[in-house]
Design a protein around this motif. Structure first.
Motif, mmCIF file in Angstrom:
data_model
loop_
_atom_site.group_PDB
_atom_site.id
_atom_site.type_symbol
_atom_site.label_atom_id
_atom_site.label_comp_id
_atom_site.label_asym_id
_atom_site.label_seq_id
_atom_site.Cartn_x
_atom_site.Cartn_y
_atom_site.Cartn_z
ATOM 1 N N VAL B 36 -14.591 7.692 -6.511
ATOM 2 C CA VAL B 36 -13.989 7.657 -5.107
ATOM 3 C C VAL B 36 -12.539 7.808 -5.012
ATOM 4 N N THR B 37 -11.633 7.338 -6.053
ATOM 5 C CA THR B 37 -10.497 7.409 -6.137
ATOM 6 C C THR B 37 -9.863 8.429 -6.952
ATOM 7 N N SER B 38 -10.677 9.350 -7.660
ATOM 8 C CA SER B 38 -10.000 10.453 -8.485
ATOM 9 C C SER B 38 -10.212 11.753 -7.972
ATOM 10 N N PRO B 39 -10.902 12.101 -7.224
ATOM 11 C CA PRO B 39 -11.025 13.661 -6.710
ATOM 12 C C PRO B 39 -9.636 14.204 -6.316
ATOM 13 N N LYS B 84 -23.459 12.291 -2.741
ATOM 14 C CA LYS B 84 -23.455 12.983 -3.595
ATOM 15 C C LYS B 84 -22.595 14.051 -4.230
ATOM 16 N N LEU B 85 -21.844 14.594 -3.116
ATOM 17 C CA LEU B 85 -20.778 15.630 -3.467
ATOM 18 C C LEU B 85 -19.439 14.769 -4.254
ATOM 19 N N GLN B 86 -19.475 13.554 -4.028
ATOM 20 C CA GLN B 86 -18.212 12.670 -4.361
ATOM 21 C C GLN B 86 -18.582 12.624 -5.920
ATOM 22 N N VAL B 87 -19.999 12.212 -6.245
ATOM 23 C CA VAL B 87 -20.445 12.085 -7.749
ATOM 24 C C VAL B 87 -20.358 13.380 -8.482
#
Lengths: 212, 467
Positions: B36-39, B84-87
């Motif tokens: 959540v906080t890394s992309p 899903k996109l975030q994972v």
């Protein structure tokens, strides 16, 4: 000499509450975005709308909470938010600051801030500023939902002008410089590369089990 | 040499450079990363065309957004396309930079703050950061562990350092044996009730005293975990034999000569006898009864034998009125008269094996009360789940009527499908009772695992010592 920073001055919105947490500033369903922008429509989503918001939803179709100050058209262009103690507590989500910024808030004034939120503000060009309880109370008491009032901020001399009042505020020089000049923090830290490398070398000799 | 606190020692040992503004560059030993906080931080690295400074310091896993069912399907089990996109983005970043990674299908996957200690990735004397405020958990090992924002995640990736100001020192001493079935969760909730959610702002909290020394590592993690709810970015307990025994044999922990060498350093990690604290609190264990929150801030908490208080008894009366209004509670209601709709046992606060054991002990041979619509147990990691199944705990939960799930943050923050419905009331072992935290208009009461299990049987809050 008075040197008003136009960027950080303007009309303000009051949110007379303590412990406003980052879950309220931007609820969890909007944290699924992998971008830093697009959060403004969902700032304070749970208070701003009467229905449950979803990510990528058109806000025009939503039920608006007309009683919530952020929906008052008089304050649509406000760039200052004033709130109570421990503002920004809870989750470390920087999305909270991105949402305030996206909405147009440049300055957040509170009696006190949670540490992580406070840091996150300056990393995104927002001024987070603490006033004394009596000063905040004065702003709250005179706030009127029927007319937008202004606050002027002299960032250089660290003075806030509100009506006839002048309130001094604390701000460290580096944070001030960041706001005024838009300093690149990572770039600045990378100038310490030699020192970091030399520290790391000695540190590894002393603590080899921390390195694989 | 002047006397130092444990925090002073950890600060000094990681101090790389003083900056002009009085802040410091602090060297970071361990960087935990989730989806959540890394992309945005990895995007920042790419914009600068730089690589992570020290890849071996990083461990990544998806936890916030992941479903707790259909785990065998891996990514395909995530029905929400944005989740899903975030994972998927995390997986791509992991692959691009060749980071240590526990994927969805890996039994070592779980909540970052559970898997770090479980794998021996969290060690005494370390600095630990993660883009998550509950990073304070790792302070249980005598580490300086801090939650950070995404800009700081990027900064640590780029420089292996965090820009920080030295915090003030606070010590909280608790002496004596805890009352029966009173746990670390009750201790931390009691502390927050005493000092408030901003009481620790600007401080590192060191927890000390015989009560703390007698806590297991799981208990110490629960305690340090909620330091952030008391306003402190970091909390810690000095490492001792309990700590060293826990670490020994963990996959990423040092072994053989390296362990002995590390131990020589670790035993010095404690506050010197004459060390000065800027603020100090002392409590007796006997003051601490099972705790229940009744409002929308963790400081809105009382002992189980109390009633929902009157807002007029507090200085910010309106905040308390708003909170009780949101919670659908009237002042003067006995906490034991509050009936519940859902039970959640899980989160980085209370999803470790010890938490599941105590909940199962209370549930054994009992069933959910009729008014409980749903009860979830979400183990903190795949390995906690496995251990619990080896001990037969899952059968106790399932027999009682609980749903036995896969590891993740789950209903602590409801980013995945596990959420409360509107106005549903939940006894939750998580850490935040903020408005909407567990679901839109959901009502959260924070409790210990034992109290959640007791509430599941009774359908309302009850003093777990009466079960």
């Amino acid at each position: 000499m008075k040197q008003i920073s136009n960027e950080f001055s303007g009309t303000f919105i009051c949110l007379d509450k303590s412990n406003v947490d980052t879950d309220q500033i931007i609820p969890k369903q909007f944290l699924k975005s992998i971008k830093k922008t697009g959060f403004g429509d969902n700032l304070f989503d749970g208070w701003r709308y009467l229905d449950e918001g979803t990510i990528d939803q058109e806000t025009s179709s939503r039920m608006v909470n007309k009683d919530f100050i952020f929906n008052n058209k008089l304050f649509a262009d406000s760039n200052i938010l004033v709130s109570g103690e421990n503002f920004g507590c809870g989750s470390s989500r920087e999305h909270a600051v991105w949402a305030l910024k996206d909405f147009g808030i440049k300055t957040v004034i509170a009696e006190s801030f949670a540490d992580i939120f406070y840091n996150n503000c300056f990393k995104n060009g927002l001024l987070a500023l603490c006033l004394k309880k009596s000063e905040i109370s004065k702003i709250f008491e005179n706030f009127n939902e029927n007319s937008a009032q202004s606050i002027e901020i002299d960032l250089i001399n660290q003075v806030l002008y509100y009506g006839d009042s002048e309130f001094k505020f604390e701000l460290d020089d580096y944070k001030k410089k960041c706001l005024l000049e838009g300093l690149d923090e990572i770039g600045a830290s990378l100038k310490f590369t030699d020192q970091i490398k030399s520290f790391e070398k000695n540190y590894q000799i002393k603590n080899p089990w921390l390195f694989k | 040499m002047s006397s130092k606190t444990l925090y002073d020692k950890l600060w000094d040992a990681h101090h790389v450079a003083k900056r002009d503004d009085g802040s410091s560059l602090i060297y970071i030993d361990r960087h935990l990363i989730h989806e959540v906080t890394s992309p945005q931080a990895f995007d920042g690295l790419r914009e600068r065309k730089i690589e992570p400074w020290r890849v071996d310091s990083i461990i990544a896993t998806p936890d916030h957004n992941v479903p707790t069912e259909n785990r065998a399907k891996g990514l395909k089990g995530i029905s929400d396309s944005t989740s899903k996109l975030q994972v998927l983005t995390l997986e791509e970043n992991v692959k691009k930079y060749d980071l240590n990674f526990f994927s969805l299908g890996d039994e070592r996957q779980g909540i970052v703050h559970v898997i770090g200690p479980e794998q021996g990735l969290t060690l005494p004397g370390m600095t630990v950061v993660c883009g998550d405020s509950h990073t304070s958990t790792h302070g249980a090992f005598g580490a300086l562990a801090m939650g950070i924002g995404t800009s700081e995640v990027e900064h640590v990736l780029a420089t292996q350092c965090l820009i920080a100001y030295k915090q003030k020192n606070m010590r909280i001493n608790i002496e004596g044996d805890l009352l029966e079935r009173v746990s670390a969760k009750d201790v931390t909730m009691f502390i927050i009730g005493q000092i408030g959610t901003a009481g620790g702002t600007g401080f590192n909290i060191e927890y000390a005293g015989s009560t703390i020394e007698n806590l297991s590592m799981e208990g110490r993690m629960t305690l340090c975990n909620m330091s952030i709810e008391a306003g402190a970015r970091s909390g810690m307990v000095a490492p001792d034999q309990t700590t060293f025994d826990y670490i020994k044999g963990k996959p990423f922990a040092p072994s053989g000569d390296q362990f002995d060498k590390a131990l020589d350093t670790w035993i010095s990690l404690k506050s010197d006898p004459g060390a000065v604290f800027d603020n100090e609190f002392s409590f007796s264990s006997e003051q601490i009864l099972p705790q229940v929150t009744w409002g929308t801030s963790p400081e809105m908490v009382s002992s189980i034998d109390e009633k929902v208080p009157e807002p007029r008894d507090f200085k910010n009366k309106e905040n308390y009125e708003d909170a009780l209004n949101y919670m659908g509670l009237k002042p003067g209601t006995k906490l034991t008269d509050i009936s519940l709709d859902q039970i959640f046992i899980g989160s980085c606060t209370n999803s470790r094996i010890e938490d599941l054991r105590i909940a199962a002990e209370i549930l054994k041979g009992n069933k959910l009360a009729k008014n409980i619509k749903r009860a979830l147990v979400v183990p903190g990691s795949g390995l906690v789940k496995k251990q619990a199944e080896e001990e037969g705990l899952h059968e106790i939960f399932i027999d009682a009527g609980f749903s036995w799930r896969d590891a993740g943050c789950s209903m602590c923050l409801g980013m995945n499908p596990d959420q409360l419905n509107q106005e549903e009331r939940c006894a939750s072992t998580s850490n935040r009772n903020f408005e909407g935290r567990q679901g839109y208009k959901g009502r959260t009461h924070l409790v210990s695992p034992a109290m959640a299990a007791a509430a599941a049987i009774e359908g309302r809050f009850i003093d777990v010592r009466e079960i």
